[in-house]
Scaffold this motif. Sequence first.
Motif, PDB file in Angstrom:
ATOM      1  N   LYS A  64       0.838  -1.207   0.000  1.00  0.00           N
ATOM      2  CA  LYS A  64       0.000   0.000   0.000  1.00  0.00           C
ATOM      3  C   LYS A  64       0.873   1.256   0.000  1.00  0.00           C
ATOM      4  O   LYS A  64       0.458   2.292  -0.546  1.00  0.00           O
ATOM      5  CB  LYS A  64      -0.931  -0.017   1.224  1.00  0.00           C
ATOM      6  CG  LYS A  64      -2.039  -1.062   1.144  1.00  0.00           C
ATOM      7  CD  LYS A  64      -3.012  -0.743   0.029  1.00  0.00           C
ATOM      8  CE  LYS A  64      -4.070  -1.839  -0.149  1.00  0.00           C
ATOM      9  NZ  LYS A  64      -5.015  -1.904   0.973  1.00  0.00           N
ATOM     10  N   PHE A  65       2.062   1.180   0.610  1.00  0.00           N
ATOM     11  CA  PHE A  65       2.995   2.309   0.529  1.00  0.00           C
ATOM     12  C   PHE A  65       3.384   2.546  -0.936  1.00  0.00           C
ATOM     13  O   PHE A  65       3.427   3.689  -1.404  1.00  0.00           O
ATOM     14  CB  PHE A  65       4.255   2.045   1.352  1.00  0.00           C
ATOM     15  CG  PHE A  65       4.012   1.819   2.830  1.00  0.00           C
ATOM     16  CD1 PHE A  65       2.828   2.189   3.428  1.00  0.00           C
ATOM     17  CD2 PHE A  65       4.986   1.240   3.616  1.00  0.00           C
ATOM     18  CE1 PHE A  65       2.607   1.981   4.785  1.00  0.00           C
ATOM     19  CE2 PHE A  65       4.793   1.025   4.977  1.00  0.00           C
ATOM     20  CZ  PHE A  65       3.592   1.396   5.558  1.00  0.00           C
ATOM     21  N   ASP A  66       3.672   1.446  -1.660  1.00  0.00           N
ATOM     22  CA  ASP A  66       4.026   1.561  -3.073  1.00  0.00           C
ATOM     23  C   ASP A  66       2.873   2.163  -3.878  1.00  0.00           C
ATOM     24  O   ASP A  66       3.077   3.048  -4.726  1.00  0.00           O
ATOM     25  CB  ASP A  66       4.379   0.190  -3.655  1.00  0.00           C
ATOM     26  CG  ASP A  66       5.613  -0.426  -3.016  1.00  0.00           C
ATOM     27  OD1 ASP A  66       6.387   0.322  -2.387  1.00  0.00           O
ATOM     28  OD2 ASP A  66       5.794  -1.653  -3.140  1.00  0.00           O
ATOM     29  N   ALA A  67       1.654   1.675  -3.611  1.00  0.00           N
ATOM     30  CA  ALA A  67       0.478   2.166  -4.340  1.00  0.00           C
ATOM     31  C   ALA A  67       0.255   3.653  -4.070  1.00  0.00           C
ATOM     32  O   ALA A  67      -0.146   4.401  -4.977  1.00  0.00           O
ATOM     33  CB  ALA A  67      -0.759   1.361  -3.940  1.00  0.00           C
ATOM     34  N   ALA A  68       0.517   4.084  -2.833  1.00  0.00           N
ATOM     35  CA  ALA A  68       0.350   5.497  -2.482  1.00  0.00           C
ATOM     36  C   ALA A  68       1.346   6.368  -3.254  1.00  0.00           C
ATOM     37  O   ALA A  68       1.005   7.477  -3.695  1.00  0.00           O
ATOM     38  CB  ALA A  68       0.538   5.683  -0.981  1.00  0.00           C
ATOM     39  N   ILE A  69       2.570   5.859  -3.437  1.00  0.00           N
ATOM     40  CA  ILE A  69       3.573   6.599  -4.208  1.00  0.00           C
ATOM     41  C   ILE A  69       3.156   6.687  -5.672  1.00  0.00           C
ATOM     42  O   ILE A  69       3.299   7.736  -6.318  1.00  0.00           O
ATOM     43  CB  ILE A  69       4.962   5.922  -4.066  1.00  0.00           C
ATOM     44  CG1 ILE A  69       5.469   6.070  -2.640  1.00  0.00           C
ATOM     45  CG2 ILE A  69       5.964   6.531  -5.047  1.00  0.00           C
ATOM     46  CD1 ILE A  69       6.724   5.271  -2.337  1.00  0.00           C
ATOM     47  N   MET A  70       2.618   5.606  -6.217  1.00  0.00           N
ATOM     48  CA  MET A  70       2.148   5.610  -7.600  1.00  0.00           C
ATOM     49  C   MET A  70       1.030   6.634  -7.793  1.00  0.00           C
ATOM     50  O   MET A  70       1.019   7.382  -8.781  1.00  0.00           O
ATOM     51  CB  MET A  70       1.670   4.206  -7.988  1.00  0.00           C
ATOM     52  CG  MET A  70       2.784   3.171  -8.065  1.00  0.00           C
ATOM     53  SD  MET A  70       2.174   1.459  -8.163  1.00  0.00           S
ATOM     54  CE  MET A  70       1.410   1.468  -9.787  1.00  0.00           C
ATOM     55  N   ARG A  71       0.089   6.675  -6.841  1.00  0.00           N
ATOM     56  CA  ARG A  71      -1.016   7.643  -6.939  1.00  0.00           C
ATOM     57  C   ARG A  71      -0.491   9.073  -6.845  1.00  0.00           C
ATOM     58  O   ARG A  71      -0.955   9.970  -7.566  1.00  0.00           O
ATOM     59  CB  ARG A  71      -2.042   7.400  -5.827  1.00  0.00           C
ATOM     60  CG  ARG A  71      -2.877   6.145  -6.001  1.00  0.00           C
ATOM     61  CD  ARG A  71      -4.102   6.172  -5.107  1.00  0.00           C
ATOM     62  NE  ARG A  71      -3.748   6.315  -3.695  1.00  0.00           N
ATOM     63  CZ  ARG A  71      -3.492   5.301  -2.884  1.00  0.00           C
ATOM     64  NH1 ARG A  71      -3.535   4.061  -3.352  1.00  0.00           N
ATOM     65  NH2 ARG A  71      -3.186   5.510  -1.607  1.00  0.00           N
ATOM     66  N   TYR A  72       0.469   9.289  -5.958  1.00  0.00           N
ATOM     67  CA  TYR A  72       1.030  10.635  -5.780  1.00  0.00           C
ATOM     68  C   TYR A  72       1.713  11.113  -7.059  1.00  0.00           C
ATOM     69  O   TYR A  72       1.529  12.262  -7.486  1.00  0.00           O
ATOM     70  CB  TYR A  72       2.028  10.625  -4.623  1.00  0.00           C
ATOM     71  CG  TYR A  72       2.701  11.972  -4.399  1.00  0.00           C
ATOM     72  CD1 TYR A  72       2.072  12.962  -3.653  1.00  0.00           C
ATOM     73  CD2 TYR A  72       3.945  12.246  -4.961  1.00  0.00           C
ATOM     74  CE1 TYR A  72       2.678  14.205  -3.461  1.00  0.00           C
ATOM     75  CE2 TYR A  72       4.564  13.477  -4.764  1.00  0.00           C
ATOM     76  CZ  TYR A  72       3.919  14.445  -4.015  1.00  0.00           C
ATOM     77  OH  TYR A  72       4.514  15.675  -3.838  1.00  0.00           O
ATOM     78  N   ASN A  93       1.742  14.116 -12.856  1.00  0.00           N
ATOM     79  CA  ASN A  93       1.198  13.611 -14.131  1.00  0.00           C
ATOM     80  C   ASN A  93       2.114  12.574 -14.773  1.00  0.00           C
ATOM     81  O   ASN A  93       2.309  12.560 -15.995  1.00  0.00           O
ATOM     82  CB  ASN A  93       0.960  14.764 -15.118  1.00  0.00           C
ATOM     83  CG  ASN A  93      -0.197  15.648 -14.699  1.00  0.00           C
ATOM     84  OD1 ASN A  93      -1.229  15.151 -14.261  1.00  0.00           O
ATOM     85  ND2 ASN A  93      -0.021  16.950 -14.809  1.00  0.00           N
ATOM     86  N   VAL A  94       2.684  11.714 -13.925  1.00  0.00           N
ATOM     87  CA  VAL A  94       3.598  10.670 -14.396  1.00  0.00           C
ATOM     88  C   VAL A  94       3.095   9.316 -13.896  1.00  0.00           C
ATOM     89  O   VAL A  94       2.751   9.164 -12.722  1.00  0.00           O
ATOM     90  CB  VAL A  94       5.042  10.911 -13.894  1.00  0.00           C
ATOM     91  CG1 VAL A  94       5.925   9.707 -14.182  1.00  0.00           C
ATOM     92  CG2 VAL A  94       5.623  12.160 -14.538  1.00  0.00           C
ATOM     93  N   ILE A  95       3.048   8.370 -14.826  1.00  0.00           N
ATOM     94  CA  ILE A  95       2.641   7.009 -14.468  1.00  0.00           C
ATOM     95  C   ILE A  95       3.895   6.170 -14.256  1.00  0.00           C
ATOM     96  O   ILE A  95       4.776   6.123 -15.123  1.00  0.00           O
ATOM     97  CB  ILE A  95       1.781   6.378 -15.583  1.00  0.00           C
ATOM     98  CG1 ILE A  95       0.509   7.210 -15.809  1.00  0.00           C
ATOM     99  CG2 ILE A  95       1.407   4.944 -15.219  1.00  0.00           C
ATOM    100  CD1 ILE A  95      -0.309   6.751 -17.012  1.00  0.00           C
ATOM    101  N   ILE A  96       3.990   5.522 -13.083  1.00  0.00           N
ATOM    102  CA  ILE A  96       5.110   4.625 -12.799  1.00  0.00           C
ATOM    103  C   ILE A  96       4.569   3.262 -12.407  1.00  0.00           C
ATOM    104  O   ILE A  96       3.406   3.121 -12.001  1.00  0.00           O
ATOM    105  CB  ILE A  96       6.031   5.172 -11.677  1.00  0.00           C
ATOM    106  CG1 ILE A  96       5.256   5.297 -10.355  1.00  0.00           C
ATOM    107  CG2 ILE A  96       6.644   6.507 -12.078  1.00  0.00           C
ATOM    108  CD1 ILE A  96       6.123   5.668  -9.175  1.00  0.00           C
TER     109      ILE A  96
END
Length: 363
Positions: free
Chosen positions: A188-196, A202-205
Amino acid sequence: MFNLKAKQFFSKDIGIDLGTATVLVYVEGKGIVLNEPSVVAVNTDTDMITKVGKDAQAMLGRNPENINVVRPLENGVISQYDVTQKMIQHFIRRACGTAVFQPKVVICIPTGITEVEEKAVIDAGTQAGARKTFLLEEPVAAALGAGIDIFSPTGHMVVDIGGGTTDVAVISLGGIVVSKSIKVAGNKFDAAIMRYMRRKHNVIIGERTAEQVKMRIGAVYEHAVAKEYDVKGRCLLQGLPKVVKVSSKEMLEAMMEPITDVLDAIYAVIENTPPELIGDILKTGIVLTGGGSQLYGFDKLIGELTGIKTRVAENPELCVVKGTGRALKYLDDMPEGILDLSRVRPSVREAVSARSGANRGKR
């Protein structure tokens, strides 16, 4: 004497930290022999497993259409039974090699999982080749692995932050007094960074990039001097590759939501802990284990907000698997199923307590 030596040579009981992100295996008499991502690559044409662990992880985001790369565990429990069974079987064979006898296996589970989920883990272990399968709750294993004397009447609080779940527990006399498990942890930490990154830049990782960001500059407490990291992704507006410089200060905002959930779980356990044990915890403090506890400043944040001294265990990502290894010595006294270490004989408890005290003295 011959039979004893034969048993020691042929029978290699093992402990498994079956994590959402990583599988670690402890072999009796050898220590930790395996540390692999819990990732499996499946050929969709033949329904056969082609790669497991690091080899499968290397295929994430790069796999052809006929190869499906999956994590068969989700939020600390089995989501794809057949794939999990084959993955466990693969790791047991690698750990035991050409052992003649089937091993007894201890597998860690989050607190609060259902009986159906418990049975699925036991069945997966047995079908994968275990002679007997035992389950050990993750906070107890983490406490054992951190060198805590869980058999004493003193209360100890452990927060184990893994890949799929965070387990918070107060342990005394070999058992869990109060606990709470939430499905918020490293993933969920990773997912939060992706959303941020999507919202703010405006970058998708992808998941692997988000994990790298977390490991390089992830923080929940502000650095004296902010760290920076170049994040590579795809521009949401133009569809082209883009590099964005991100600071550790931004991570405080990015991970605010999941970190708040972890803090709420800690508060809930403290509120439900008997007053006598709260006094103990004020003295012994809170111990953080699991890979997620290595986020910069996690111990400082919890200590500051709760008023209880907090520390990160030594090698926190290994505490659970070390605990499963130390639990192997109790298997002869226990029925198959969940290990209730509060039933361990007093003589064994005293011996373990003495060793734990000696280890603390060495540190």
